[in-house]
Design a protein around this motif. Structure first.
Motif, PDB file in Angstrom:
ATOM      1  N   GLY A 225       0.795  -1.225   0.000  1.00 19.26           N
ATOM      2  CA  GLY A 225       0.000   0.000   0.000  1.00 19.26           C
ATOM      3  C   GLY A 225       0.826   1.273   0.000  1.00 19.26           C
ATOM      4  N   THR A 226       1.983   1.241   0.656  1.00 17.41           N
ATOM      5  CA  THR A 226       2.850   2.421   0.697  1.00 17.41           C
ATOM      6  C   THR A 226       4.280   2.013   0.370  1.00 17.41           C
ATOM      7  OG1 THR A 226       3.454   2.206   3.045  1.00 17.41           O
ATOM      8  CG2 THR A 226       1.431   3.434   2.531  1.00 17.41           C
ATOM      9  N   VAL A 227       5.043   2.953  -0.164  1.00 24.19           N
ATOM     10  CA  VAL A 227       6.436   2.676  -0.501  1.00 24.19           C
ATOM     11  C   VAL A 227       7.219   2.306   0.752  1.00 24.19           C
ATOM     12  CG1 VAL A 227       8.572   3.697  -1.380  1.00 24.19           C
ATOM     13  CG2 VAL A 227       6.403   4.172  -2.533  1.00 24.19           C
ATOM     14  N   GLU A 228       6.932   3.006   1.850  1.00 24.59           N
ATOM     15  CA  GLU A 228       7.669   2.760   3.092  1.00 24.59           C
ATOM     16  C   GLU A 228       7.460   1.333   3.590  1.00 24.59           C
ATOM     17  OE1 GLU A 228       7.108   6.986   2.446  1.00 24.59           O
ATOM     18  OE2 GLU A 228       5.655   5.332   2.564  1.00 24.59           O
ATOM     19  N   ARG A 229       6.220   0.889   3.558  1.00 26.44           N
ATOM     20  CA  ARG A 229       5.948  -0.461   4.064  1.00 26.44           C
ATOM     21  C   ARG A 229       6.501  -1.516   3.114  1.00 26.44           C
ATOM     22  NH1 ARG A 229       0.231  -3.041   5.944  1.00 26.44           N
ATOM     23  NH2 ARG A 229       1.116  -4.711   7.190  1.00 26.44           N
ATOM     24  N   LYS A 230       6.382  -1.231   1.828  1.00 30.88           N
ATOM     25  CA  LYS A 230       6.916  -2.147   0.829  1.00 30.88           C
ATOM     26  C   LYS A 230       8.424  -2.298   0.989  1.00 30.88           C
ATOM     27  CE  LYS A 230       6.942  -2.797  -4.214  1.00 30.88           C
ATOM     28  NZ  LYS A 230       6.449  -2.233  -5.506  1.00 30.88           N
ATOM     29  N   ASP A 231       9.114  -1.187   1.172  1.00 29.77           N
ATOM     30  CA  ASP A 231      10.569  -1.225   1.325  1.00 29.77           C
ATOM     31  C   ASP A 231      10.974  -1.926   2.619  1.00 29.77           C
ATOM     32  OD1 ASP A 231      10.829   0.096  -1.054  1.00 29.77           O
ATOM     33  OD2 ASP A 231      11.295   2.048  -0.176  1.00 29.77           O
TER      34      ASP A 231
END
Length: 267
Positions: A225-231
């Motif tokens: 859902g978010t770049v931060e969580r994905k990373d």
């Protein structure tokens, strides 16, 4: 005649073949909420944090553990908390499978697929042997593989067939079934979405150094859902041993798989 490679690819199912964020994970949250008397419903992050410990691949046991932890956080002593594991399993299954034992009508009936049968056909055409090793029950795994994907008796090792991950016994069994008494395949790729999946590869390598073992991570949909969580999730899988992490399993193309056969680790 179809060519043959020296590679085996084994897939986890939940989070790799199907999106379980609205099924297994929802059933887990429902179960914890029910047995904590509606006082605590774990978030996706709570569940991810539990699974990042690498030992809670079984969602029934994960549900029980989160129930225990809630009551301990309320000041209770774990040894004095009375939980009936079979009751927990039964409630979980009533949410996941539903109320009809013949025609499942629970959350399982609405799981989005994360790959198409044509992808597996491409692997076959490339001479790459493939199968499945999953912590899901055989009934649930067969439901998605045969009824939803239309596969005909695929090689499958499920919950009932082997100890839970990160014990690699089930991975070894899957490989044996795929090799079927033939020559040993040199490279084994295991594709999973959790820390336990990557730890399974690491343990397999420690027990059998006669092969090349490759852990491939796949980001489950709920973390994208978010770049931060994905990373952050990507780094968690890499730290656990993943050589590469994809957003979808079908990004692991035959061409990329075959690079491992020639000794390249550059995807």
């Amino acid at each position: 005649m179809t060519k043959q490679t020296n590679i085996i690819v084994v897939f986890d199912i939940d989070g790799v073949i199907r999106d379980v964020s609205g099924s297994y994970r929802r059933a887990l949250a429902d179960t914890v909420e029910h047995f904590t008397n509606q006082m605590y419903r774990p978030t996706d992050v709570d569940i991810d944090n539990l699974k990042s410990e690498g030992i809670w691949n079984n969602d029934w046991e994960g549900s029980q553990e989160l129930i225990y932890r809630h009551f301990v956080s309320e000041g209770m002593i774990r040894e004095e908390i009375e939980l009936d594991f079979e009751h927990i399993v039964s409630y979980f299954q009533s949410r996941y499978r539903g109320t009809d034992p013949e025609n499942w009508n629970g959350y399982v009936a609405h799981e989005p697929l994360l790959l198409q049968p044509s992808y597996l056909e491409l692997l076959t055409q490339a001479g790459i042997d493939w199968g499945f090793f999953s912590g899901a029950t055989r009934g649930s795994a067969t439901y998605i593989l045969e009824r939803r994907l239309g596969l005909k008796s695929p090689v499958l090792v499920a919950m009932e067939d082997a100890p839970g991950k990160p014990d690699p016994t089930g991975l070894f069994t899957t490989i044996d079934l795929l090799e079927n008494g033939g020559d040993q395949k040199q490279t084994v790729i295991y594709v999973g979405d959790t820390v336990a999946d990557m730890h399974t590869v690491e343990k397999a390598r420690s027990l059998d150094n006669s092969r090349t073992w490759v852990g491939v991570g796949v980001l489950p949909p709920h973390v994208q859902g978010t770049v931060e969580r994905k990373d952050a999730y990507t780094q968690t899988l890499i730290k656990a041993g993943a050589k590469v992490v994809f957003s979808n399993v079908q990004e692991l193309t035959p061409e990329k798989i075959e690079k491992w056969e020639i000794g390249s680790s550059n995807f």
